[in-house]
Design a protein around this motif. Structure first.
Motif, PDB file in Angstrom:
ATOM      1  N   LEU A  90       1.195  -1.097   0.264  1.00  0.00           N
ATOM      2  CA  LEU A  90       0.341  -0.560  -0.015  1.00  0.00           C
ATOM      3  C   LEU A  90       0.560   1.375   0.191  1.00  0.00           C
ATOM      4  N   ASP A  91       1.028   2.282  -0.731  1.00  0.00           N
ATOM      5  CA  ASP A  91       1.022   3.758  -1.037  1.00  0.00           C
ATOM      6  C   ASP A  91       0.450   4.606  -0.042  1.00  0.00           C
ATOM      7  N   TYR A  92       1.381   5.638   0.304  1.00  0.00           N
ATOM      8  CA  TYR A  92       0.640   6.983   0.753  1.00  0.00           C
ATOM      9  C   TYR A  92       1.186   7.582   0.395  1.00  0.00           C
ATOM     10  N   GLY A 124      -4.304   2.111  -1.187  1.00  0.00           N
ATOM     11  CA  GLY A 124      -3.122   3.555  -1.085  1.00  0.00           C
ATOM     12  C   GLY A 124      -3.831   4.849  -0.902  1.00  0.00           C
ATOM     13  N   ALA A 141       5.113   7.188   1.484  1.00  0.00           N
ATOM     14  CA  ALA A 141       5.687   5.907   2.489  1.00  0.00           C
ATOM     15  C   ALA A 141       5.013   5.379   1.848  1.00  0.00           C
ATOM     16  N   GLY A 142       5.380   3.551   1.617  1.00  0.00           N
ATOM     17  CA  GLY A 142       5.151   2.491   1.407  1.00  0.00           C
ATOM     18  C   GLY A 142       4.704   1.457   2.556  1.00  0.00           C
ATOM     19  N   PHE A 143       4.175   0.710   2.224  1.00  0.00           N
ATOM     20  CA  PHE A 143       3.858  -0.732   3.562  1.00  0.00           C
ATOM     21  C   PHE A 143       3.859  -2.011   3.005  1.00  0.00           C
TER      22      PHE A 143
END
Lengths: 337, 337
Positions: A90-92, A124, A141-143
């Motif tokens: 997931l991305d922010y 995201g 930010a990445g997850f």
């Protein structure tokens, strides 16, 4: 925003469930039917990271479709260090103003990184924060979540004297040390993004500095799926800020030491160029950069040659960096000789 | 940074594995021994979100230990909409300069939110980006992973005519609409953080605007663990930007409509205050704010009274908002009457 779902879909495997527009992303842990993994005691592995000030270079150069690969790589390469199979990402994205073409470029890069890692981009968030980011600026930010069977967890505890450290070539600077790089190249060197560097095959500064971080998911999947019963890979280290010594040191037990030979590989030109432009001391170079080694595997000596050839088959150069030796707890865990 | 691990530890349940300083966080999916859940076909549920410009109010007021609760709530309340049990959380904090006391305040809030949600804070990343954030500014992103057994997934598909919509009281503005709120309160109203508002019990503006988003993990866990076999909760909606109509509409099937009675609850004073200060139209209020309802559950009519009393036992006021009716696909999914 209409182009975003298409990028998500091209990354997604059949384990992605749920509908677009729902409150949360859904990922089926196991596969149905024939491909069932039958996890016995699965550990969920999770990581988060950003790209740091490499984003500033992207903004300066106006090239936004590669930093997404860096974002994916920074988290996924960390997750791989446990022996995990990456599952989803997931991305922010936070930006100063709504800019659909910019967002599309960023997400295209993220999706490309996910495709190359066989990892599904499931969701995201895009935050438009005009009072927080300057025009054109953005942060990412990445997850990442992966899974590893408990008995196949890799954490360095099986490492033993005689093991071999294999270095996997990096693609360049990756995503660390960009405060130093920017100072050296733009301030001290007085260079612009469009300038070319003769000693680096006349590549442009932008091209050199924005080379995406290498993704190691496929070579690692190949190696780890080959040895499902034996524990032959004893430790995996992603070389980020802190360099080889600090990052490899994180997975070396107290009674062992890894001795890395500096002549085991040739430091790529980009690092020599940065070092010379900024008159950077060797010690600082070693502490800030990967120096050409993006990942280190510590493996049973008996399997080292076979593992190196499997990685080479994935198109990644490897180096026989050195060996593991008995050591006292008060010693350094890693020495470069 | 020495205070951060202590905050992580106080959130962590025994399923958290691995060591501090390792490349990735590890979370054991199932519990060992006596408490084994024996998931048959688990779905991993994931969400990411930020706090938006509520952070600007925190910076203005110099109060940084509550926005972490907002961060946790924004992701976890979304995850809960699938019927999931939240498992773990990771945070990304980006700031303009290294500021350990500020970071400690932020992480304390995040940890408080995780404790209150029975969710383990397993990792995070702090990025110091001096060229991207102004002095004192910071941004937050949160990531949450939960798990739900496939056959207990809640997605609105079991909703039927006659079901009842139960509203759960919000704690105030939660974390949406802060661009409008800041404009209305600080620009149009000319108020400062330390000013008090007579009609809102003389609370300070900072106190009113920084009231943390309510966490609904415990009441939902209570309700969902009560009905392990029957499907009595048919849909759950987290009311964020878009308001009641848009967010509840996301989980209503095409052949149904939820009719919400405006007189079912009293809109809290904070919304009336914002509306009057900024002469905001009712339509915009309904579209931007939760208007006092932070979460909506659509449940079987037969169990509605029991569910309301279980939620009340957790200290959260509930409202009988209205009923589900048959409808044409071309109708609105939610109407406020």
């Amino acid at each position: 925003m209409a182009r975003i779902p298409a990028h998500l879909r091209r990354t997604q495997c059949p384990r992605v469930a749920g509908r677009e527009g729902s409150f949360a992303a859904l990922f089926q842990l196991d596969l149905p039917g024939l491909f069932r993994r039958g996890y016995e005691d699965p550990y969920l592995v999770s990581c988060t990271d950003g790209v740091g000030t490499k984003l500033k270079v992207a903004t300066l150069a106006g090239i936004h479709d590669t930093v997404g690969i860096d974002l994916v790589a920074m988290s996924i390469n960390d997750a791989l260090c446990t022996g995990a199979e990456p599952l989803f990402f997931l991305d922010y994205v936070a930006m100063g103003r709504d800019d659909p073409p910019l967002l599309e470029s960023i997400v295209r890069g993220i999706a490309n990184g996910c495709v190359e890692s066989d990892c599904s981009l499931v969701g995201g968030e895009t935050a438009i924060l005009p009072d927080m980011y300057q025009e054109g600026d953005y942060d990412l930010a990445g997850f990442c979540v992966g899974v590893v069977e408990r008995k196949r967890l890799i954490d360095g505890s099986h490492m033993e004297a005689g093991d071999v450290a294999i270095g996997l070539a990096s693609s360049g600077l990756h995503s660390n040390g960009y405060s130093l790089v920017r100072k050296v190249v733009f301030e001290m060197g007085g260079l612009a993004c469009t300038d070319t560097v003769a000693e680096l095959d006349n590549r442009s500064v932008a091209d050199i500095l924005l080379t995406p971080t290498r993704l190691y998911a496929r070579p690692l999947r190949r190696v780890l799926s080959r040895y499902r019963v034996k524990q032959v890979v004893h430790a995996i280290s992603h070389i980020t800020g802190g360099g080889i010594a600090e990052n490899l040191g994180r997975v070396v037990p107290d009674h062992l030491q890894v001795e890395i030979r500096r002549d085991a590989w040739e430091v790529p030109g980009v690092f020599r160029w940065v070092q010379r432009l900024g008159s950077v001391e060797q010690k600082e170079m070693d502490r800030v950069f990967n120096m050409g080694i993006g990942m280190v595997l510590v493996v049973s000596q008996h399997f080292a040659a076979s593992i190196r050839s499997q990685i080479a088959d994935c198109g990644i150069e490897t180096f026989d960096l050195g060996v593991v030796k008995p050591s006292a707890p008060s010693d350094e865990r890693v020495v470069l000789v």
